[in-house]
Design an enzyme around this catalytic site. Sequence first.
Site, PDB file in Angstrom:
ATOM      1  CB  SER A 239      -0.941   0.008   1.209  1.00  0.00           C
ATOM      2  OG  SER A 239      -0.199  -0.126   2.414  1.00  0.00           O
TER       3      SER A 239
ATOM      4  CG  ASP B 109      -1.858   6.009   7.843  1.00  0.00           C
ATOM      5  OD1 ASP B 109      -0.812   5.482   8.269  1.00  0.00           O
ATOM      6  OD2 ASP B 109      -2.551   5.506   6.940  1.00  0.00           O
TER       7      ASP B 109
ATOM      8  CG  HIS C 298      -0.831   3.752   4.496  1.00  0.00           C
ATOM      9  ND1 HIS C 298      -1.366   3.297   5.678  1.00  0.00           N
ATOM     10  CD2 HIS C 298      -0.568   2.659   3.737  1.00  0.00           C
ATOM     11  CE1 HIS C 298      -1.443   1.970   5.633  1.00  0.00           C
ATOM     12  NE2 HIS C 298      -0.957   1.567   4.467  1.00  0.00           N
TER      13      HIS C 298
END
Length: 374
Positions: free
Chosen positions: A175, A343, A346
Site C-alpha cells: 500500500s 496515519d 501511508h
Amino acid sequence: MQGMAVTPQVEASQAAPKKYQFDFGEGPVEKGFTGVSATTRYNEKMGYGFNTPENMKNVTAAGTGVASDAVQFLAFGTKSENTFNVDLPNGLYEVTVTLGDTARASVAAEGVFQLINMTGNAATDTFQIPITDNQLNLLVTEGKVGTNFTLSAIEIKKLSKHAVMKPTIYIGGDSTVCNYYPLANSLQAGWGQLLPEFVDTETYQIRNMASGGQIARGFRDDGQLEAILKYIKPGDYFLLQLGINDTNPKNMTTEAEFKEIMRDMVRQVKDKGAMVILSTPQGRATDFNSDNVHNSENRWYRHSILALAKEEKVPLVDLNVLSSTYFTSIGPEASGKLYMPGDSLHPNREGARQLAQIVADDLNRQGFEGFMSR
C-alpha cells in the site's frame, strides 16, 4: 484465444481502424462508441462480444457519459472464459478501461492481471498489451471479493504492428507503493504511482503491479508475479519492495520464509533477462528519537532484504535509510505532513512524490537509464 476470428477477417485487417471504442450497458450510447449490452454474444461477423453473455448483467452506474451504465461480470477470475472479446490485427495496443460502480476491482486480459485494484466508481486506467493471436480477451475481476466487478467502457488504440512493448519498469509492492484512484489527483498515493514524474516516459512505460496489504507470498502466488513474467524481457526493470505486511504476525511469514520467497521471485525474473532492483520500505512518520533523528532500520525485515541483494548480486535502493535522511532534514512536523491524516505509515500524494523522487535519484546515481535526478 476463446472466440476464433476467421482468416478472411484477419487478412482484411490492413484497412481496420486504429481505434476501437465500446460503451457497455443498456443506456444511451456515447457518440463515437459502439454500444454493447450484456446480452451481446461474440460472433465472427461482428468481431466483438461476450464469450458467455449468460454470465453478464446490465447495471446502472453513477457516472456520466460512458460511465452512466455498465455491465457486471457474474463469473470472473484471470482464467475465466467469461471475457469480452475483440478481434484485432496482431500488434501492440493501448487499452483504456473505465469501470462502473465498484469498490475495488482488477482488470485481466489474456489470462493475467493487467491493472490491479482500481478503486472507486468510474475509475479509469490504461495499459499496453501485445496481441499475437488476433484477439483481445478482457474481463474485470477480483480486487476485493464481495464487491461488484463492472465495466463501463474500453477504448483500444493500435500503437504498432509489432507486438512488443517498449522498455518497461514493473513495480511490485504494497500500500505504500501501489496506485490509488483517481490517478491524477488522489489524496493518498504510493511512490510507484508518482514514479512516472521522474522517469523518461518517452522511452519507458511503467506498470505498477503493487497492491494494498500485499505480502511476498501473495505477490508471488496470486497472479501479480505471473503477469510480470508473461511480458518482462531483457531491457526491462523490476522494482520490488515488500516486507511491511510480512512482519505482521497475522500473515504468518517468518523472516527466513520471507527472504526465500523474495529470492525465488528475484531468480524467476532474472531468468527472463530483466534487471531486478530491490527496495527497502520507508519507516513511519513517528520514527524520530529525542534528538529528532529519524531511524527505522530495524523495521520490515530490512536486514534480510539487504542480505538478499548481496547474495543474489542485484541492485538495492535502501529507501528506508534514504527516506530517514530526508525526514531528519525536514524534521518531525514537516515529515508528518507527508503522511495521511492520523496515519503514520501511508504517504499522502506529496509524501509519495518525495519517496518517488528519492528512488529515482538513487537509481540515477547508480547509473540506471531512464530515471531523472533532481
